[in-house]
Design an enzyme around this catalytic site. Sequence first.
Site, PDB file in Angstrom:
ATOM      1  CB  CYS A   2      -0.949   0.098   1.186  1.00 15.91           C
ATOM      2  SG  CYS A   2      -2.194  -1.178   1.203  1.00 15.91           S
ATOM      3  NE  ARG A  27       4.723   1.732   0.301  1.00 18.81           N
ATOM      4  CZ  ARG A  27       5.608   1.465   1.234  1.00 18.81           C
ATOM      5  NH1 ARG A  27       6.881   1.627   0.976  1.00 18.81           N
ATOM      6  NH2 ARG A  27       5.242   1.056   2.422  1.00 18.81           N
ATOM      7  CD1 TRP A  70      -0.067  -6.350  -2.741  1.00 15.51           C
ATOM      8  CD2 TRP A  70      -0.322  -6.638  -0.536  1.00 15.51           C
ATOM      9  NE1 TRP A  70       0.296  -7.632  -2.440  1.00 15.51           N
ATOM     10  CE2 TRP A  70       0.144  -7.849  -1.099  1.00 15.51           C
ATOM     11  CE3 TRP A  70      -0.563  -6.603   0.835  1.00 15.51           C
ATOM     12  CZ2 TRP A  70       0.400  -8.990  -0.343  1.00 15.51           C
ATOM     13  CZ3 TRP A  70      -0.309  -7.741   1.597  1.00 15.51           C
ATOM     14  CH2 TRP A  70       0.171  -8.918   1.005  1.00 15.51           C
ATOM     15  CG  ASN A  96       1.127   0.808   4.438  1.00 15.81           C
ATOM     16  OD1 ASN A  96       0.753  -0.333   4.216  1.00 15.81           O
ATOM     17  ND2 ASN A  96       2.405   1.152   4.469  1.00 15.81           N
ATOM     18  N   GLY A  97      -1.157  -0.692   6.603  1.00  9.11           N
ATOM     19  CA  GLY A  97      -0.953  -1.491   7.811  1.00  9.11           C
ATOM     20  C   GLY A  97      -2.134  -2.407   8.020  1.00  9.11           C
ATOM     21  CD  GLU A 479      17.205 -13.961  -4.938  1.00  3.52           C
ATOM     22  OE1 GLU A 479      16.489 -14.394  -4.037  1.00  3.52           O
ATOM     23  OE2 GLU A 479      17.041 -12.838  -5.451  1.00  3.52           O
ATOM     24  CE  LYS A 483      14.117 -12.046  -7.260  1.00  8.36           C
ATOM     25  NZ  LYS A 483      14.795 -11.689  -6.080  1.00  8.36           N
ATOM     26  CD  GLU A 486      10.130 -12.256  -6.536  1.00  9.69           C
ATOM     27  OE1 GLU A 486       9.369 -11.666  -5.773  1.00  9.69           O
ATOM     28  OE2 GLU A 486      11.368 -12.207  -6.418  1.00  9.69           O
ATOM     29  CG  HIS A 502      18.624 -37.977  -0.190  1.00 11.35           C
ATOM     30  ND1 HIS A 502      19.011 -39.215   0.266  1.00 11.35           N
ATOM     31  CD2 HIS A 502      19.757 -37.248  -0.321  1.00 11.35           C
ATOM     32  CE1 HIS A 502      20.326 -39.233   0.441  1.00 11.35           C
ATOM     33  NE2 HIS A 502      20.804 -38.038   0.078  1.00 11.35           N
ATOM     34  CE  LYS A 601      11.791  -3.138  -3.947  1.00 13.15           C
ATOM     35  NZ  LYS A 601      12.231  -4.496  -4.245  1.00 13.15           N
TER      36      LYS A 601
END
Length: 606
Positions: A2, A27, A70, A96-97, A479, A483, A486, A502, A601
């Site tokens: 947000c 965001r 978001w 935001n929160g 990583e 990447k 996402e 295994h 983000k």
Amino acid sequence: MCGIVGYSGNEDAALLVMQSLKRLEYRGYDSWGIVSLSNNKLSSEKKVGRISEAKLSLPKSKIAIGHTRWATHGQVTKQNAHPHLGCKQKVAIVHNGIVENYLTLREGLLKKGHKFSGETDSEVIAHLIEDEKKKAIPFEKAVANAASKLDGSFAVVALDSETGSMVGIRKNSPLVLGIGKGNSFFLASDVNAFLKHTKKVIFLEDNDLVLLKGHHASFFDFKSMKKLKKKEVEVKWSSEEAEKMGFKHFMLKEIFEQPEKAIATMEGRLVAGKVVLPEFEKILKKANSFNRIIFLGCGTAFYAGLVQKYLFEELCRIPVEAEYASEFRYRNPVVGKKDLVIAISQSGETADTLAAIREAKAKGATLVSIVNVVDSTIARESDSVLYTRAGPEIGVASTKAFTCQLVAIAMLAIAFAVKRKAVSKSKAASLVASLKKLPVLMQETLEEKAVIKAIASKYSKKTNALFLGRGHNYPIALEGALKLKEISYIHAEAMPAAEMKHGPIALIDKEMPVVFIAIRDQTYEKVLSNVEEVKARAGKVIVVTDKGNTVLEEMVDDTIFVPKSEELLQPIINVIPMQLLAYYVADKRGCDVDKPRNLAKSVTVE
Ligand code: F6R
């Protein structure tokens, strides 16, 4: 997570808020909304979808607030988009929160006759403020009283049509005041929103309240309403850094910026064969008093800790753990005075990391952090901070922040090892020299982009992928898989190469691309056996290996060559092909690389 913006000044407020929100879109990008105040009346515009694609039809005004969402509570609908207004349409808020006790608050407000138009947790804030205003108290006090009733985290900007004032307030969510020309003010979740207009800022801290009235800003502690004096600082980032500069996506630009940002992160810190970190002098003096080091972070930042656990242990001969901050916090960890906790965060605002460091600090650990955003909450709460100098990272998928984190931790490890007399001065000097050479090697790796793009194109229609590596290249495999998932939505998994046999080896068939990191180092022969195992089962093998390894090139389907560095620093090179591979696959699939679905983000909720 947000983006919120408020503007109060002499220019067209709604337009400025919209432009600023566009710069904060990373965001959150489910829906957006703006409320402006003109002729003592609030006018609202809200839409589902992206603000970058929208046009504004609000009247001109001098004061406005806005939000790009978001979703956490409530679906993506126009009603749930912010700003939220009270029943009388005289108060508007953006938030935001997360308001954890919103159901109880909502029930109480419903009983008092308030009517809600959506399902978000945030809407209760507008109604609470409206309720407080009935007590005929100043607007800022009404906001403070409402905030005292909220459990959870919040950065709120509230606008009052009756007094024409705007109030910003925060607890565990970022909020920063920008001071523009002619005492105009911006309030925003981060500085990127208004860098084009001003670099003069005041970072609000938890429990701070700022009141903007006319051309004045005054600050209070919202719990006591005692006046506060705040320090104005100048942000070093340039507004151009937050532009795409001719690249198709921010992510691609940020991948290509890595050599330059690595140089910036090392600048002034590697002097005459030594690591010089004045900001860490106090901590380094205590280097021998620690029994253990714990890295804490989330996502990519967690992987940075996992990579450098190997280097730290190797150089300093001290036990090192890397933990997900989100897990650490909830397991009553055994941590105390003899532990050095190193938090890693690009944004410096990640709620899980923040909660974990507070837990570690409360238990007596020494807390340092590796952070990109100057003066962010994690930075402020740390005993010492080593700033990465990656500049603003706009692409939701982290790239340049990661390599800068690896560089910063490597410098810290060398300084630490020297203080603990765990390495000789000549070994330290040779590591410093290798660090200095890294940007050139990073640049050489970027030059492989055409090869990587062609490989990406070949595999872009696959639905699964495996990433394998050993030792410090295992987190690089993690990583690489992160990447790819996402930004391209291809299911990808990573594991230590030897673990494949295994169980996961059952997945291998001719449809399964397997990316190996196979540098000719101490584990190379073993990785080679794993490559053979995949080939024997008709899997498709893509390897990242060091230049000149033609033997491996002949064995596998596709090869990406990278230059060899000092072995301990090699992961910093190896991650670049992982980033480019994910980028080109996602782009080929037509994905929105900079704004992947469901993501945002800076995750400021737990
Ligand atoms: C992945 C990514 C995230 C972040 C994570 C932590 O590409 O960007 O996994 O690394 O959310 O964020 P910071 O570093 O801001 O604490």
